[in-house]
Design a protein around this motif. Sequence first.
Motif, PDB file in Angstrom:
ATOM      1  N   UNK A  88       3.445  -3.604   8.377  1.00 44.76           N
ATOM      2  CA  UNK A  88       4.363  -4.366   7.523  1.00 44.76           C
ATOM      3  C   UNK A  88       4.306  -5.846   7.858  1.00 44.76           C
ATOM      4  N   UNK A  89       4.055  -6.157   9.136  1.00 46.79           N
ATOM      5  CA  UNK A  89       4.045  -7.556   9.583  1.00 46.79           C
ATOM      6  C   UNK A  89       2.690  -8.225   9.390  1.00 46.79           C
ATOM      7  N   UNK A  90       1.665  -7.460   9.007  1.00 50.17           N
ATOM      8  CA  UNK A  90       0.328  -8.038   8.805  1.00 50.17           C
ATOM      9  C   UNK A  90       0.177  -8.464   7.351  1.00 50.17           C
ATOM     10  N   UNK A  91      -0.069  -9.748   7.077  1.00 55.94           N
ATOM     11  CA  UNK A  91      -0.259 -10.182   5.691  1.00 55.94           C
ATOM     12  C   UNK A  91      -1.481  -9.507   5.068  1.00 55.94           C
ATOM     13  N   UNK A  92      -1.365  -9.033   3.840  1.00 55.74           N
ATOM     14  CA  UNK A  92      -2.513  -8.356   3.197  1.00 55.74           C
ATOM     15  C   UNK A  92      -3.752  -9.242   3.099  1.00 55.74           C
ATOM     16  N   UNK A  93      -3.560 -10.561   3.010  1.00 47.08           N
ATOM     17  CA  UNK A  93      -4.701 -11.467   2.870  1.00 47.08           C
ATOM     18  C   UNK A  93      -5.619 -11.427   4.094  1.00 47.08           C
ATOM     19  N   UNK A  94      -5.079 -11.059   5.258  1.00 49.16           N
ATOM     20  CA  UNK A  94      -5.892 -10.998   6.471  1.00 49.16           C
ATOM     21  C   UNK A  94      -6.963  -9.917   6.352  1.00 49.16           C
ATOM     22  N   UNK A  95      -6.688  -8.883   5.569  1.00 47.30           N
ATOM     23  CA  UNK A  95      -7.583  -7.736   5.464  1.00 47.30           C
ATOM     24  C   UNK A  95      -8.566  -7.846   4.294  1.00 47.30           C
ATOM     25  N   UNK A  96      -8.576  -8.978   3.622  1.00 48.03           N
ATOM     26  CA  UNK A  96      -9.437  -9.108   2.447  1.00 48.03           C
ATOM     27  C   UNK A  96     -10.909  -8.947   2.807  1.00 48.03           C
ATOM     28  N   UNK A  97     -11.356  -9.614   3.873  1.00 45.23           N
ATOM     29  CA  UNK A  97     -12.783  -9.558   4.213  1.00 45.23           C
ATOM     30  C   UNK A  97     -13.226  -8.147   4.614  1.00 45.23           C
ATOM     31  N   UNK A 117       6.258  -3.894  -9.190  1.00 44.06           N
ATOM     32  CA  UNK A 117       6.333  -5.361  -9.275  1.00 44.06           C
ATOM     33  C   UNK A 117       5.205  -6.022  -8.493  1.00 44.06           C
ATOM     34  N   UNK A 118       4.906  -5.488  -7.303  1.00 49.00           N
ATOM     35  CA  UNK A 118       3.853  -6.084  -6.484  1.00 49.00           C
ATOM     36  C   UNK A 118       2.495  -5.943  -7.155  1.00 49.00           C
ATOM     37  N   UNK A 119       2.184  -4.752  -7.631  1.00 50.48           N
ATOM     38  CA  UNK A 119       0.876  -4.517  -8.230  1.00 50.48           C
ATOM     39  C   UNK A 119       0.737  -5.245  -9.561  1.00 50.48           C
ATOM     40  N   UNK A 120       1.817  -5.344 -10.338  1.00 48.02           N
ATOM     41  CA  UNK A 120       1.753  -6.064 -11.611  1.00 48.02           C
ATOM     42  C   UNK A 120       1.457  -7.539 -11.386  1.00 48.02           C
ATOM     43  N   UNK A 121       2.007  -8.105 -10.298  1.00 50.00           N
ATOM     44  CA  UNK A 121       1.837  -9.535 -10.023  1.00 50.00           C
ATOM     45  C   UNK A 121       0.690  -9.831  -9.060  1.00 50.00           C
ATOM     46  N   UNK A 122       0.018  -8.797  -8.572  1.00 52.53           N
ATOM     47  CA  UNK A 122      -1.067  -9.008  -7.605  1.00 52.53           C
ATOM     48  C   UNK A 122      -2.190  -9.830  -8.236  1.00 52.53           C
ATOM     49  N   UNK A 123      -2.660 -10.825  -7.517  1.00 49.53           N
ATOM     50  CA  UNK A 123      -3.638 -11.739  -8.107  1.00 49.53           C
ATOM     51  C   UNK A 123      -4.885 -11.936  -7.248  1.00 49.53           C
ATOM     52  N   UNK A 124      -4.703 -12.249  -5.958  1.00 49.40           N
ATOM     53  CA  UNK A 124      -5.839 -12.679  -5.135  1.00 49.40           C
ATOM     54  C   UNK A 124      -6.879 -11.576  -4.966  1.00 49.40           C
ATOM     55  N   UNK A 125      -6.441 -10.376  -4.595  1.00 50.08           N
ATOM     56  CA  UNK A 125      -7.403  -9.293  -4.373  1.00 50.08           C
ATOM     57  C   UNK A 125      -8.155  -8.922  -5.651  1.00 50.08           C
TER      58      UNK A 125
END
Length: 270
Positions: free
Chosen positions: A109-118, A197-205
């Motif tokens: 929960x404390x790990x930002x999803x953007x860290x796992x993109x690569x 709401x999160x998936x509807x607004x998800x953009x970066x991934x």
Amino acid sequence: MRFKKLKLGRLLLLALAALWLIPLLWVAVTAFRPKQVALSSSFSLDFTLDNFAAVWAAAPFAQYYVNTILIVVGVLAAQILTATMAAFAFARVEFRAKNVLFLLFLVQIMIPPDVLIFPNYSILKELSLLDTKLGIMMPYFASAFGIFLLRQMFKTIPRELDEAACVEGYSKWQILWNIYFPLARPSYIAFGLVSVCYQWNNFLWPLIVTNSVENRPLTVGLAIFAQSFEIGAQWTEVSAATLLVIVPLTVAFILFQRQFMNSFIHSGIK
């Protein structure tokens, strides 16, 4: 004195709400105004639907809607399945190092999803799932927040129900889906709202892993539309496209806001 503080607090909340509404109202008004008067400081009653027609014809928003709905529904279904089974295991099944493993889930929960993109991108490339709807959905099939929320709810259900069900010959799977699942309905509603709401607004991934119209969701489609050479800085079309994207969630909240609030209250979300 207390009444004055409450009144002041209400006025402050109303002021913040009005401040939050200003961009939304500007987008809504601009979307319905003709191009020649859209950015004019003078007030007029000229409104048109031509902007929406132009937007719908200029970009495949119908395909974007279909893609987004499939992604949102697919992720929610997978999350409910995985979170339900994991939460039941952490709440009712005894096994070695259960608390340690649960803490590891909470760390996510404390790990930002953007860290796992690569690393996620590398895995999808190895699996040949880039530019696919499944590739967009896979990193979100498990939700640490959902597991935590449902586990807390399951722990409030009396163990006597489990014992009575075992006497009736129920297996753990039957106990889960016939007892725990119905009793945790408010928590499922609350989690469903957060997930949708999160998936509807998800953009970066989705922006990183998609290249085709057949797989782009609304957020990516809107960004590409707003930056296209043909549209440029035409704020009326951009505002109309933005309104097309945000209207479904906004209308859903207006229609079901009482159920939304009640589900969060019963789930203990603060």
